[in-house]
Design a protein around this motif. Structure first.
Motif, PDB file in Angstrom:
ATOM      1  N   ASP A 169     -26.327  26.736  15.688  1.00 48.57           N
ATOM      2  CA  ASP A 169     -27.532  27.412  15.192  1.00 48.57           C
ATOM      3  C   ASP A 169     -27.553  27.389  13.662  1.00 48.57           C
ATOM      4  O   ASP A 169     -28.583  27.127  13.034  1.00 48.57           O
ATOM      5  CB  ASP A 169     -27.565  28.843  15.720  1.00 48.57           C
ATOM      6  N   LEU A 226     -33.987  29.713  19.883  1.00 43.90           N
ATOM      7  CA  LEU A 226     -32.569  29.400  20.054  1.00 43.90           C
ATOM      8  C   LEU A 226     -31.725  30.663  19.997  1.00 43.90           C
ATOM      9  O   LEU A 226     -30.847  30.883  20.858  1.00 43.90           O
ATOM     10  CB  LEU A 226     -32.130  28.423  18.972  1.00 43.90           C
ATOM     11  N   VAL A 280     -30.093  24.892  25.652  1.00 45.54           N
ATOM     12  CA  VAL A 280     -30.934  24.994  24.455  1.00 45.54           C
ATOM     13  C   VAL A 280     -31.201  23.610  23.858  1.00 45.54           C
ATOM     14  O   VAL A 280     -32.320  23.298  23.443  1.00 45.54           O
ATOM     15  CB  VAL A 280     -30.272  25.915  23.411  1.00 45.54           C
TER      16      VAL A 280
END
Length: 306
Positions: free
Chosen positions: A36, A162, A196
């Protein structure tokens, strides 16, 4: 707020949030959280490039831009915009594919145990900030109508999605630790990361496709039809033989070249009259501004237009 100031704010928040996310992901031993942060840093780097291009385009629209760059790029900087947009989408897709491969590899190795409580706090905070930035930038872009800003807002929304997915997954993983299925908890991090990535990978394709079309100077069908309609009316009104039109969209720029074929026995006109016809054509086409490159030519020799 201008396009450039909005992008500067986005860059600053993105970098801070990304560095915090990477540090938190390493501390929690969560590759999903680290991804991320890396994803956000990649987006921040591309936003910086977008800011530079936006500044170049704005400066080139000034009456006397001056400088060496203006001398070297006399046709403007519109062509850089689709390049940046295409590179941005390609890098984001590449990062997601790499993360997907790592997630699958981790699943095959039995997963990994992470500090769920710490990961839950970090992902919730990241989700809140990302969603707030996405809504804020979208609202500001209603007046700016910038492709760069729109892509930046979409990136923030993707980051929020996310983070939300990671938050939910970590809550579930934490609950699994307290159940008879605690052995499944180690699969939570790589499993949610893989899911994801599968969602994220297709999302930039539309931007990459549009950027590629702009780079290759693919003619927008509706825009071409509009230009031809205006040109046909001009041909009929002034008794010209025919016309040829060449149209392209390059980023925010619209490039139009119009050739009107004048009969060889047509009565002579003063230059001011030809300029007046150009003004009428430009007004009928619309979209006058710094982002329109319009060339109108009159000739009796059709070879000049082909």
């Amino acid at each position: 707020m201008t396009e450039q100031s909005l992008l500067k704010l986005s860059i600053a928040v993105t970098v801070i949030l990304a560095l915090c996310g990477i540090g938190a992901g390493l501390y929690a031993a969560s590759f999903a959280v680290v991804f991320d942060g890396i994803y956000s840093l990649t987006d921040a780097f591309m936003t910086m490039l977008a800011l530079m291009v936006a500044r170049l385009i704005a400066n080139s629209a000034l009456p006397n831009p001056g400088g060496k760059l203006a001398e070297r790029f006399t046709m403007g900087f519109w062509h850089l915009e689709p390049m940046v947009l295409g590179l941005n989408g390609t890098l984001l897709i590449g990062a997601a594919i790499y993360a997907l491969i790592n997630a699958v590899d981790s699943l095959m190795d039995g997963g990994r145990m992470i500090a769920f409580d710490y990961a839950i706090i970090v992902t919730f905070f990241t989700f809140t900030v990302s969603l707030g930035m996405a809504l804020f930038i979208q609202r500001k872009n209603r007046t700016l109508k910038s492709a760069f800003v729109a892509l930046d807002a979409k990136s923030w929304l993707m980051s929020a999605m996310l983070s939300a997915s990671l938050f939910i997954a970590f809550v579930v993983g934490y609950a699994l630790l307290q159940s008879p299925y605690a052995w499944l908890a180690s699969y939570t991090d790589p499993a949610v990361l893989a899911l994801v990535c599968l969602v994220i990978i297709p999302m930039p394709f539309a931007n990459v496709k549009q950027a590629l079309a702009d780079i290759l100077l693919v003619t927008p069908a509706e825009f071409k039809q509009h230009v031809d309609k205006v040109a046909r009316n001009v041909v009929e009104k002034f008794g010209f033989s025919s016309h040829y039109s060449y149209v392209a969209r390059v980023g925010r720029g619209r490039q139009i070249e119009l050739f009107f074929i004048v009969p060889k026995n047509a009565p002579a006109r003063r230059l001011e009259e030809w300029d007046a016809i150009r003004d009428q054509v430009g007004e009928a086409l619309g979209g006058e501004g710094h982002d329109r490159w319009l060339t109108i030519m009159f000739t009796t020799d059709e070879e000049w237009a082909i």
